[in-house]
Design a protein around this motif. Sequence first.
Motif, PDB file in Angstrom:
ATOM      1  N   ASP A  12       0.866  -1.255  -0.109  1.00 54.62           N
ATOM      2  CA  ASP A  12      -0.142  -0.016  -0.015  1.00 54.62           C
ATOM      3  C   ASP A  12       0.830   1.318   0.066  1.00 54.62           C
ATOM      4  O   ASP A  12       0.838   2.149  -0.800  1.00 54.62           O
ATOM      5  CB  ASP A  12      -0.968   0.178   1.189  1.00 54.62           C
ATOM      6  N   GLU A  15       2.287   1.925  -3.340  1.00 52.48           N
ATOM      7  CA  GLU A  15       1.526   2.217  -4.380  1.00 52.48           C
ATOM      8  C   GLU A  15       1.085   3.842  -4.229  1.00 52.48           C
ATOM      9  O   GLU A  15       1.007   4.434  -5.254  1.00 52.48           O
ATOM     10  CB  GLU A  15       0.090   1.413  -4.362  1.00 52.48           C
ATOM     11  N   GLU A  16       1.231   4.032  -2.823  1.00 53.15           N
ATOM     12  CA  GLU A  16       1.039   5.520  -2.788  1.00 53.15           C
ATOM     13  C   GLU A  16       1.951   6.413  -3.233  1.00 53.15           C
ATOM     14  O   GLU A  16       1.821   7.911  -3.277  1.00 53.15           O
ATOM     15  CB  GLU A  16       0.562   5.889  -1.039  1.00 53.15           C
ATOM     16  N   LEU A  18       4.095   5.745  -5.876  1.00 59.57           N
ATOM     17  CA  LEU A  18       4.735   5.648  -7.009  1.00 59.57           C
ATOM     18  C   LEU A  18       4.822   6.783  -8.116  1.00 59.57           C
ATOM     19  O   LEU A  18       5.974   6.991  -8.824  1.00 59.57           O
ATOM     20  CB  LEU A  18       3.798   4.661  -7.957  1.00 59.57           C
ATOM     21  N   ARG A  57       4.983  -0.901 -11.975  1.00 60.15           N
ATOM     22  CA  ARG A  57       3.677  -0.438 -11.612  1.00 60.15           C
ATOM     23  C   ARG A  57       3.883   1.048 -11.822  1.00 60.15           C
ATOM     24  O   ARG A  57       2.734   1.511 -12.290  1.00 60.15           O
ATOM     25  CB  ARG A  57       3.559  -0.714 -10.103  1.00 60.15           C
ATOM     26  N   ARG A  58       4.907   1.701 -11.888  1.00 62.76           N
ATOM     27  CA  ARG A  58       4.937   3.196 -12.384  1.00 62.76           C
ATOM     28  C   ARG A  58       4.675   3.420 -13.888  1.00 62.76           C
ATOM     29  O   ARG A  58       3.822   4.110 -14.222  1.00 62.76           O
ATOM     30  CB  ARG A  58       6.432   3.688 -12.254  1.00 62.76           C
ATOM     31  N   CYS A  61       0.706   2.817 -14.303  1.00 67.86           N
ATOM     32  CA  CYS A  61       0.095   4.144 -14.116  1.00 67.86           C
ATOM     33  C   CYS A  61       0.356   5.195 -14.931  1.00 67.86           C
ATOM     34  O   CYS A  61      -0.817   6.020 -15.280  1.00 67.86           O
ATOM     35  CB  CYS A  61       0.564   4.678 -12.695  1.00 67.86           C
ATOM     36  N   ARG A 114      -1.404  -4.419  -9.180  1.00 68.05           N
ATOM     37  CA  ARG A 114      -0.432  -4.446  -8.049  1.00 68.05           C
ATOM     38  C   ARG A 114      -0.610  -5.663  -7.329  1.00 68.05           C
ATOM     39  O   ARG A 114      -1.291  -6.608  -7.676  1.00 68.05           O
ATOM     40  CB  ARG A 114      -1.257  -3.424  -6.909  1.00 68.05           C
TER      41      ARG A 114
END
Length: 295
Positions: A12, A15-16, A18, A57-58, A61, A114
């Motif tokens: 978490d 993810e917050e 990235l 993940r980056r 997004c 994720r």
Amino acid sequence: MGWIEGLNASVDYIEEHLDGDVDIARAASFASCTEGQFRRIFSYLAGMGLAEYVRKRRLSCAALDLSRGERVLDVAVRYGYSSPTAFNRAFQEVLGMSPSEARCPGAHLLVFPRCTFALTVTGAEPLPWRVVPQQGMRLVGISASCGAAQGNPLVQMSSSGRESLGSLWERASQDRVIERLLALADGSGPQGILGVNVSKDDGQSYQIAVVSSREAPVWADEMHVPSGLWAVFDCTGPCDTATAECYRRIYSEWLPSSGYKLLGDVSIEVYPQGDFSSTSYRSEIWMPISKRIGA
């Protein structure tokens, strides 16, 4: 917070952040790990290195932002790329299209989801283990290191990692390094030739070593491991695959429910003499531990 909950809290946090700086030490703290432990555990449970996960993940997004019509330069800067060229290269490599193509209406985007951890009951074979108190150990051997920027190729879960380790062991055998190390062993610790993983904040190293109090040769490195409790796991099968599977089960099955936590950034693989490729070959994995508070 339980072990699995802690790992998901770590994700978490990642993810917050990235679109900014991801403090891996901070992420690891949610799982009650050091940064080195967290990087290693993540790689076994997720099947990829932490740096690779954050990168994918980056870019995922970024792809979603581009699909909403945002400018390529703005998105590149947001996710840490200093130039559109570098961003375009990474985007093409991971997602198979250019950032400009991702902005086109109706573009088919490949997005990496994720990671979420869960405790599952698989009905697998029992994982034999025991607790062993061990005095401090002086390890003498040869080391191979790899920085975080290189993607930690020595992690045994990856095919490239197993190839790197296999080459290291093969060279040590051909150069009679293993033979000379075994002659230094003094019986003050685990018996056999050792594979020692050290996971530090800036990367990982692997050492082929023995426990010895004798004078180290000039070509050898030394490492001191403090006294403490160790969880010792039996591992059966060919070394190139069985060791990785045992680590995976330790992290995914044993650690969440054992009532213990890992200490330090070292794990030791113990390889007695025998046929390393045999399906019946028996080795051990030693992990330093302590009781969890409240367990």
